[in-house]
Design a protein around this motif. Structure first.
Motif, PDB file in Angstrom:
ATOM      1  N   SER A  32     -10.360   4.591  -1.392  1.00  0.00           N
ATOM      2  CA  SER A  32     -11.454   5.093  -1.044  1.00  0.00           C
ATOM      3  C   SER A  32     -12.369   4.092  -2.023  1.00  0.00           C
ATOM      4  N   ASN A  33     -13.657   3.938  -1.211  1.00  0.00           N
ATOM      5  CA  ASN A  33     -14.921   3.206  -1.909  1.00  0.00           C
ATOM      6  C   ASN A  33     -15.192   4.216  -2.792  1.00  0.00           C
ATOM      7  N   LEU A  34     -14.695   5.360  -3.060  1.00  0.00           N
ATOM      8  CA  LEU A  34     -14.798   6.175  -4.339  1.00  0.00           C
ATOM      9  C   LEU A  34     -14.769   5.703  -5.467  1.00  0.00           C
ATOM     10  N   THR A  35     -13.415   5.579  -5.856  1.00  0.00           N
ATOM     11  CA  THR A  35     -12.652   5.040  -6.285  1.00  0.00           C
ATOM     12  C   THR A  35     -12.625   3.471  -7.316  1.00  0.00           C
ATOM     13  N   THR A  36     -11.615   3.461  -7.994  1.00  0.00           N
ATOM     14  CA  THR A  36     -11.694   1.593  -8.622  1.00  0.00           C
ATOM     15  C   THR A  36     -10.737   1.048  -7.368  1.00  0.00           C
ATOM     16  N   PRO A  37     -11.054   0.366  -7.911  1.00  0.00           N
ATOM     17  CA  PRO A  37     -10.668  -1.108  -7.229  1.00  0.00           C
ATOM     18  C   PRO A  37      -9.295  -1.371  -7.225  1.00  0.00           C
ATOM     19  N   ARG A  38      -8.312  -1.177  -8.853  1.00  0.00           N
ATOM     20  CA  ARG A  38      -7.458  -1.306  -9.018  1.00  0.00           C
ATOM     21  C   ARG A  38      -6.243  -1.128  -8.242  1.00  0.00           C
ATOM     22  N   ASP A  39      -5.784  -1.645  -8.093  1.00  0.00           N
ATOM     23  CA  ASP A  39      -4.890  -2.035  -6.895  1.00  0.00           C
ATOM     24  C   ASP A  39      -3.089  -1.837  -7.506  1.00  0.00           C
ATOM     25  N   GLU A  40      -2.531  -0.347  -7.748  1.00  0.00           N
ATOM     26  CA  GLU A  40      -1.424   0.217  -7.830  1.00  0.00           C
ATOM     27  C   GLU A  40      -0.666   0.950  -6.888  1.00  0.00           C
ATOM     28  N   LYS A  41       0.456   0.158  -6.707  1.00  0.00           N
ATOM     29  CA  LYS A  41       0.759   1.076  -5.520  1.00  0.00           C
ATOM     30  C   LYS A  41       1.644   2.277  -6.125  1.00  0.00           C
ATOM     31  N   ASP A  42       1.828   2.474  -7.600  1.00  0.00           N
ATOM     32  CA  ASP A  42       2.693   3.625  -8.082  1.00  0.00           C
ATOM     33  C   ASP A  42       4.128   4.428  -7.439  1.00  0.00           C
ATOM     34  N   LEU A  43       4.313   2.943  -6.907  1.00  0.00           N
ATOM     35  CA  LEU A  43       5.847   4.441  -6.354  1.00  0.00           C
ATOM     36  C   LEU A  43       7.070   4.447  -8.216  1.00  0.00           C
ATOM     37  N   VAL A  44       7.182   5.341  -7.530  1.00  0.00           N
ATOM     38  CA  VAL A  44       8.154   6.082  -8.641  1.00  0.00           C
ATOM     39  C   VAL A  44       9.648   5.748  -8.292  1.00  0.00           C
ATOM     40  N   ALA A  45      10.978   5.566  -9.423  1.00  0.00           N
ATOM     41  CA  ALA A  45      11.880   5.230  -9.444  1.00  0.00           C
ATOM     42  C   ALA A  45      12.958   6.264  -9.906  1.00  0.00           C
ATOM     43  N   ILE A  46      13.558   7.240  -9.052  1.00  0.00           N
ATOM     44  CA  ILE A  46      14.461   7.900  -9.949  1.00  0.00           C
ATOM     45  C   ILE A  46      15.352   7.024 -10.745  1.00  0.00           C
ATOM     46  N   GLN A  47      15.696   7.377 -12.279  1.00  0.00           N
ATOM     47  CA  GLN A  47      16.554   6.520 -13.157  1.00  0.00           C
ATOM     48  C   GLN A  47      17.437   7.461 -13.117  1.00  0.00           C
ATOM     49  N   SER A  48      17.740   8.413 -13.229  1.00  0.00           N
ATOM     50  CA  SER A  48      19.063   9.508 -13.599  1.00  0.00           C
ATOM     51  C   SER A  48      18.633  10.595 -13.642  1.00  0.00           C
ATOM     52  N   GLY A  49      19.282  11.670 -13.202  1.00  0.00           N
ATOM     53  CA  GLY A  49      19.506  13.356 -13.416  1.00  0.00           C
ATOM     54  C   GLY A  49      19.635  13.527 -11.619  1.00  0.00           C
ATOM     55  N   THR A  50      19.604  12.736 -11.286  1.00  0.00           N
ATOM     56  CA  THR A  50      20.596  13.048  -8.918  1.00  0.00           C
ATOM     57  C   THR A  50      21.314  12.374  -9.307  1.00  0.00           C
ATOM     58  N   GLU A  51      22.118  13.000  -7.384  1.00  0.00           N
ATOM     59  CA  GLU A  51      23.278  12.168  -7.049  1.00  0.00           C
ATOM     60  C   GLU A  51      23.619  12.959  -5.600  1.00  0.00           C
TER      61      GLU A  51
ATOM     62  N   ASP B 156      -5.625  19.998   4.803  1.00  0.00           N
ATOM     63  CA  ASP B 156      -7.095  19.778   4.983  1.00  0.00           C
ATOM     64  C   ASP B 156      -7.963  19.222   3.829  1.00  0.00           C
ATOM     65  N   ILE B 157      -7.678  19.458   2.497  1.00  0.00           N
ATOM     66  CA  ILE B 157      -8.759  18.721   1.496  1.00  0.00           C
ATOM     67  C   ILE B 157      -8.530  17.214   1.723  1.00  0.00           C
ATOM     68  N   ASP B 158      -7.021  17.043   2.049  1.00  0.00           N
ATOM     69  CA  ASP B 158      -6.938  15.806   2.074  1.00  0.00           C
ATOM     70  C   ASP B 158      -7.781  14.962   3.470  1.00  0.00           C
ATOM     71  N   LYS B 159      -8.207  14.735   4.283  1.00  0.00           N
ATOM     72  CA  LYS B 159      -9.169  14.746   5.856  1.00  0.00           C
ATOM     73  C   LYS B 159     -10.518  14.199   4.929  1.00  0.00           C
ATOM     74  N   ASP B 160     -11.044  14.536   3.691  1.00  0.00           N
ATOM     75  CA  ASP B 160     -12.514  14.533   3.352  1.00  0.00           C
ATOM     76  C   ASP B 160     -11.860  13.869   2.127  1.00  0.00           C
ATOM     77  N   PRO B 161     -12.497  12.588   1.790  1.00  0.00           N
ATOM     78  CA  PRO B 161     -12.859  11.273   1.291  1.00  0.00           C
ATOM     79  C   PRO B 161     -12.680  11.976  -1.024  1.00  0.00           C
ATOM     80  N   VAL B 162     -13.800  13.287  -0.709  1.00  0.00           N
ATOM     81  CA  VAL B 162     -14.621  13.921  -2.064  1.00  0.00           C
ATOM     82  C   VAL B 162     -13.196  14.869  -2.086  1.00  0.00           C
ATOM     83  N   ARG B 163     -12.809  15.006  -1.289  1.00  0.00           N
ATOM     84  CA  ARG B 163     -11.500  16.081  -1.553  1.00  0.00           C
ATOM     85  C   ARG B 163     -12.247  18.016  -1.817  1.00  0.00           C
TER      86      ARG B 163
END
Lengths: 353, 353, 353, 353
Positions: free
Chosen positions: A51-70, A189-196
């Motif tokens: 939102s406009n309350l946080t840094t404009p740095r644009d990171e999708k931050d997509l996680v990839a599991i490398q190991s430990g599951t199948e 409920d928390i996430d409906k508010d931009p400040v949380r």
């Protein structure tokens, strides 16, 4: 050291300038359904640019599991988690690198390591928390499935704008509706508010305070309050939780605590300061930064709480199981015996359902 | 560092010249019947002065429980164990203190710490093992009561006198009677023999070899073989056990392994050597010492094995209980699913009996 | 648990079927020049497909540093290392998945975790060692630069083909030329030989033995001997090194030890065995596998040795520095005082050059 | 778990009903002058029975060093410390044992361990802190001798009686005389006052408040403020110190923090409550107890701070020494290079003086 926990153990890595950030989760129970989406949900609540309350740095931050599951199920072996750093801007050896940011860890990191990352805060960057949030999401999923434990955090103050009752010294004075809030509040409920913040009227004033700081190229701090529900009694912990704990051990009631975050050190305002070499000068940070971190800190607080509870609970389960495998004691004194029989039954009930 | 284990954790202290030696056992399951006699039995098998084959140093090695039990039952809190050093002889700053004993740790300890105990070997003294044996006796009692696990060690060689079959490279070549020995041997039988070797004829030759060394003011080494029976399958361990283990995990069969002990470094024979300052000279140790340690090493080997198994088993119990508390997985691939259901049942069976 | 060390700490992750394998190295000294090539050199010595003596599985095993360095210099923060799994073959739920391979950890892993990776050995795959080798290469670089310490391992036996002298019980009987070999042997020389045995005549017989096993769809074991040169005296270690060690502490001479590797469990020969469910049947593994792992195990042994020495050396440096910062003791007894002064000077010399 | 620290490691043991309480300190630098008196001074400041403000339980709390020193100098080996429990009163299985004291850990301990000590609080007794204070006194002595670091704590509030300025949210608003107090205050001055508060007028009101609670068979809580002076910059810590810290790393200025203690749970007032079995009743504790613990908590806070700083400092010394042993880097980027050279010199200066 970058490892948390003794049975459920999380080791994080990563700085803002590197290829990726992430962690290894060692000691996760086998047989837990786990896919990237389980982790992504918390990382997306933490990521910049929401939102406009946080840094404009644009990171999708997509996680990839490398190991430990199948096939989407944990194997009990170490889970490697990786999030690429995408929005790295080319480093320009700028003048500003010569100044440690006042109240930032730039200077203390140099003292500790004798060498420092040239930009973006290095290991002291908030990106280090990605590994913790990812690991916390795994802990949360286990705790929810196996014990119904829930973690909900929310913003309870921004600068001098404070939710009612939250700063009282003696919690016996909290009104009934505050206890109900702790018992019923949900993340949706928390996430409906931009400040949380769950209090509409207070949230609006918090939002104004943040935008005011932003407009002035300044920053503000705040607090996050977290409630943990359905924690079994008997869980040890080294933390300083203030509610639901006696002698460092959970008593079965809701646990709640509050964490304070200071104002971010990186601001665009010109500041009179000195270079690393001690020469006086003026630092005006360009870069991208948050005027206030507490809305993004909500999932971080939940995750850290989940990591602590997860480790303590696995230790306690180990203790209870170990005790339950012993044969009954015939010659125990009456009071002790009563206590122990009582507890053993409980152990059996818990481990056999 | 002087701590072993991650859940069942033993921290030892003590040198030969101090007031006492002992340990703290942290993480012992609550509800275990435990009195001094449970621990004393192994300490007495380890203590000096048991026969003419061992050192005449006279220590009763009586253990006193300082904490962690009440009315003879463990509380789950740290167990403090203490054994006084009784037979300390007044220190005389003798010439021999100037010489590091050849092949003893005198010199390397000085290099490590920059300062060393003036007499009796300090921390490198065999008395350090008292804490391990005491802690191992607690582990053994739990493992016997909760799982029926047994540890039996015996002397399998002294110098070049070796029990038949024990040194074969490929254990598939062991004859049937060796396997039977491993499955049936008992401590009572072992203790009837002063060398603690179960083969009468070999034992007699070992005894002669030790007395021969003693008469020559010399010393000899040897090996101890240990069998661990009734270990559940699935126990991880970092050790290099050679039998009953695959991929570092127990397979449910008897585990056995062999430990070698070098000849004691303290001998009364005159040796050409040099002082700490590099001056040539002759060292003839007076003091009291063992011509061969392996008979007394038998309970030490059993105890170290018990500490390793205890910690690994508590970790494994924690893992199984954690997995068993998860709800069943509906969409698991057929092969995985079959395996997991199978294992879960086993977990329930184990934790609910 | 997948973490080694207490100051220089390595946490590994990864199975053969996942996206990548790797590790986090926490506690690496800052200021160490480090690029991928420093690590790659040992990974390439370990990787499959180096000759007709090893598995044809084709993995380049290229390492990528994720964090912990900038401009090729370590920052003192956690170093994330990642190696992609490239040559994964599509999994086919084949019949062979129903059989635990005899003497492989397939069955014990299932017992430990209650669920297992469906193919390729999962966590028990030799690919787990990639993280160790990568971390070991970093330790080696530091130890070489800061202390001149060198690690060289070589193959000393394959099945019953053994280098002369290597199996003698008493190393005082080793001939002079064996000691010279330990003092002078270099990796370049070792790598000229496909078996990595420094004795030409013996190496040729080893090669024949491996190819003979390969032709018979069988496998063979062997031993690797490793020498560590220039280790300062006074380094504690928990390992069972046989030479250069007294009381568990290095004495400043060359340290050498020998590690045995059993024959790989995965072979193409048909074996009468049983499924996980206990049904008799015949297993004929297809897959790709090594007839003998010892040539590839050489860098693994060097790396594990480097990890142990690195951690022990950092602990010892900490101890020496801590002692050196204390003021001189005026009233120390003469013998102790002499020893301590001596050692303190040495500390100063070491830390100030 | 009862162990603190990673290099300077303290493991405590002991309950109020056992033979003794104490600890093992592992990792203390060798060559430190250390006798019982160095430790006793802090234990005597902590012991009960110091004035009419504290419990009348009469314990001399005399410490005996069991190991780890010779001729009054540390050997670098584990230091065993023991304090006998003297004033144990015979246990009487009284009715009051049936009631968990409200807000005490009696009930949560039972939930955690399934069995509990029958009297006096067991492991939850304040006597557990004896081991911490004893170990902290050793850390303090090293830190004072090697670095000139000082720890001074004092009582800053009792119930609602608060020293001026101590509760302000923003410490930039503290007046100059408060900063001077932190820089100059000494233990001798603190100990002249029975409450251990440096402000005479406030102390008198605190004393009245405590005696008022005592007269009413009630108890009160309070806070202790602690200052740490002369900590080198660059020390990491996991703690939540509020001053003198950035990014979790010390900046070289005074560190100060505040710890709150709740009112003691054991009071003589009759309380309506329930037994362990859930039967309603009235508990009126007899026993001996403190109306307010903060005067006695002063050395406990100092000791816990010393343990944290000691461990962090040894880790940091290890890091600096490790970095200083590397050869200079020729091709480092200019900004990094400047920083690193600077830091290396500092390391040399520190380690060679």
């Amino acid at each position: 050291m970058s490892t948390f926990g003794s049975i459920f153990r999380v080791t994080t890595y990563g700085e803002s300038h590197g290829k990726s950030v992430g962690c290894i989760v060692d000691g996760c129970p086998p047989g837990l359904p786990l896919v990237e989406a389980d982790i992504q949900i918390q990382l997306s609540r933490r990521r910049p640019g929401q939102s406009n309350l946080t840094t404009p740095r644009d990171e999708k931050d997509l996680v990839a599991i490398q190991s430990g599951t199948e096939f989407g199920i944990t194997l009990g072996t170490p889970i490697g988690l990786m999030v690429r750093n995408q929005d790295q801007r080319p480093h320009d050896y700028s003048e500003t690198d010569l100044y440690p940011r006042p109240s930032h860890a730039d200077w203390t990191y140099l003292q500790k390591y004798g060498v420092k990352a040239s930009s973006g805060g290095g290991r002291a960057s908030a990106r280090e928390t990605i590994g913790r949030v990812a690991a916390g999401a795994i802990a949360e999923k286990y705790l929810k499935l196996a014990h119904g434990i829930e973690f909900v955090a929310f913003v309870s103050s921004v600068s001098s704008v404070v939710m009612p009752f939250i700063h009282m010294e003696d919690d016996r004075l909290f009104p009934q509706d505050f206890w109900e809030l702790l018992s019923t509040i949900k993340r949706e409920d928390i996430d409906k508010d931009p400040v949380r913040c769950p209090n509409k009227e207070v949230s609006e004033r918090m939002r104004e305070r943040i935008l005011e700081a932003k407009a002035a190229n300044d920053s503000v701090g705040g607090t996050v309050t977290c409630v943990i529900r359905n924690v079994p009694s008997g869980i040890g912990t080294k933390t300083n939780y203030s509610g639901g704990i006696q002698g460092g051990i959970s008593n079965g009631e809701n646990i709640y605590f509050r964490v304070a975050f200071k104002p971010p050190a990186t601001i665009s305002q010109a500041q009179n300061t000195a270079t690393y070499d001690g020469v006086d000068g003026v630092l005006a940070a360009r870069g991208r930064h948050d005027p206030c971190v507490v809305p993004r800190a909500v999932p971080i607080v939940e995750s850290m709480a989940a990591l602590v509870i997860m480790d303590a609970l696995l230790i306690q389960q180990s203790r209870k199981t170990a005790a339950s495998l012993l044969p009954p004691i015939s010659n125990m004194p009456p009071t002790m015996n009563a206590m122990f029989s009582h507890s053993t039954e409980e152990v059996k009930a818990e481990t056999s359902t």
